[in-house]
Design an enzyme around this catalytic site. Sequence first.
Site, mmCIF file in Angstrom:
data_model
loop_
_atom_site.group_PDB
_atom_site.id
_atom_site.type_symbol
_atom_site.label_atom_id
_atom_site.label_comp_id
_atom_site.label_asym_id
_atom_site.label_seq_id
_atom_site.Cartn_x
_atom_site.Cartn_y
_atom_site.Cartn_z
ATOM 1 N N TYR A 136 -0.861 3.054 -4.084
ATOM 2 C CA TYR A 136 -0.428 2.002 -2.924
ATOM 3 C C TYR A 136 -1.602 0.947 -3.079
ATOM 4 O O TYR A 136 -1.170 -0.452 -3.011
ATOM 5 C CB TYR A 136 -0.852 2.788 -1.722
ATOM 6 N N GLN A 137 -2.864 1.178 -3.755
ATOM 7 C CA GLN A 137 -3.894 0.113 -4.101
ATOM 8 C C GLN A 137 -3.129 -0.745 -5.004
ATOM 9 O O GLN A 137 -3.437 -1.946 -5.037
ATOM 10 C CB GLN A 137 -5.257 0.714 -4.283
ATOM 11 N N GLU A 138 -2.722 -0.217 -5.982
ATOM 12 C CA GLU A 138 -2.113 -1.029 -7.207
ATOM 13 C C GLU A 138 -1.175 -1.749 -6.903
ATOM 14 O O GLU A 138 -0.932 -2.942 -7.439
ATOM 15 C CB GLU A 138 -2.098 -0.002 -8.400
ATOM 16 N N SER A 139 -0.111 -1.320 -6.324
ATOM 17 C CA SER A 139 1.263 -1.873 -5.969
ATOM 18 C C SER A 139 2.000 -2.017 -4.604
ATOM 19 O O SER A 139 2.909 -2.471 -4.344
ATOM 20 C CB SER A 139 2.523 -1.250 -7.059
ATOM 21 N N VAL A 146 -3.835 5.828 -5.118
ATOM 22 C CA VAL A 146 -3.999 4.727 -6.198
ATOM 23 C C VAL A 146 -2.884 3.960 -6.372
ATOM 24 O O VAL A 146 -2.948 2.801 -6.345
ATOM 25 C CB VAL A 146 -4.282 5.682 -7.412
#
Length: 476
Positions: free
Chosen positions: A309-312, A307
């Site tokens: 990694y996807q976000e930031s 999560v």
Amino acid sequence: MPIHNKSIIVLARLLFICLLAILNACSDNLSQLERIKSRGTLRVALIATPPLYFPDESLIKGYDYEIIASYAQSIGAKLEIIRVNTIGEIIAQLKQGKAHIGIAGNSPDYPDENILGSTSYEESEWHVIGNRKNILPKSFDDITPSTVIVAKDSKPALVLSDIKPKHPSLYWLELPHGNNRQVLEQVNLNNFKLSIISADVYKYYRYLYPEIKIAFTLTKQYPSRWFTHKDEDISLSNSINGFINRQKQNGKLEQRYNTYYRHLNVFNYIDSSYYLRLIEERLPQYSPYFKVAAINNEFDERFLAAVSYQESHWDDKARSHTGVRGLMMLTQDTAKRVGVTDRLDPEQSIMGGAKYLNILKASLPERIQEPDRSWMSLAAYNVGLGHLEDARIITESLGDDPNLWIDVEKHLPKLSQKEWYKKTKYGYARGHEPVAFVRRIRRYYDILRLYQQEEILEKLDQPLKLEKVRITSPAL
């Protein structure tokens, strides 16, 4: 001791022996299926690699594992998995009576009249693969002899033996005491020129080994089915075939297949290579926080890392034009709700994001089970609980299951269509975004699980003995 007491003891022993004889005689009269049911254990030899089986504690257990687990439940037996590396090991387990069923995924018929294959539950293509840095062949006629390498007694070796009659010039090398994972790693490193792999396995491992590329696809597809040891008693075989046919008819097989493969339909070489690099370079500094947050909120730490990694991209200073910030890209309102005072603090961001995800998951109806519960909590993290509930209502109105993510994701995009969102409580939403959001996180989650699993399995592998690789062909 009085004589009559001795007589009673002797008589009791005789009765016990007679009872054992009667029970054994009754057991001998039971069919194989009835014996499995009476003993309560179904022993299954299964190649312990994704996508067949994920041998770790995670949200999903494996495509073939879920099917056999469902079968075991249907006959009232506890599933006992015997982990193996090759189809040769499966056959040995069946012949020795150590396993009732063997599962290797898609493959040709095993060349042994004592091994029986079940009804097929899926068919898959096979690819010849090589390293993308090289000029790859376009057909078997372009392959230089002995540049194809596979593990000995493996499914790829069995496939090559099956196609050999149509390609008499084909010769390959077999790696003794090796496995398919090791072969793929060597192709990825460009130490092996070519190998072959089923499309299902390739869909997963291309993310872990992004240098691998398809050279060409075999014209013949192979079925997935279960193997049993052939016997006059075919009760187990008949039971298996009946179960698989029912699973086909009620749509469960298609549903499971889509659950395991739909999110893997998109592959981006640059994104995958970059992700693998950051797993090594950035993730270690945040792993302690993910572990604690996972324990406190009952998540898989790799799920939380995916999560983030996807976000930031694991950038603790990340920010977007909409004002969300930090590793978990929290809004000001969300940060305040979960007690985060500094969104750029890595520990606070991870703890706060995990806490918020847990709040969302706890807000979902209890009838939504895992892993669907986690996928829907991700969708709510992206689009909000209200819009997710609107999509679930639409899903149910159209005859699909609002408790299955695979059904809900089909209808979320309708929230951006006026004919649908004007009927909802929460109105317009870019419904395609949570669908893409969840799929990306699931890919990152799978890659991270594969990566960490590979680190563990590499320690258990026997060292490669390349000097013992030999040319193999059924004609030799």
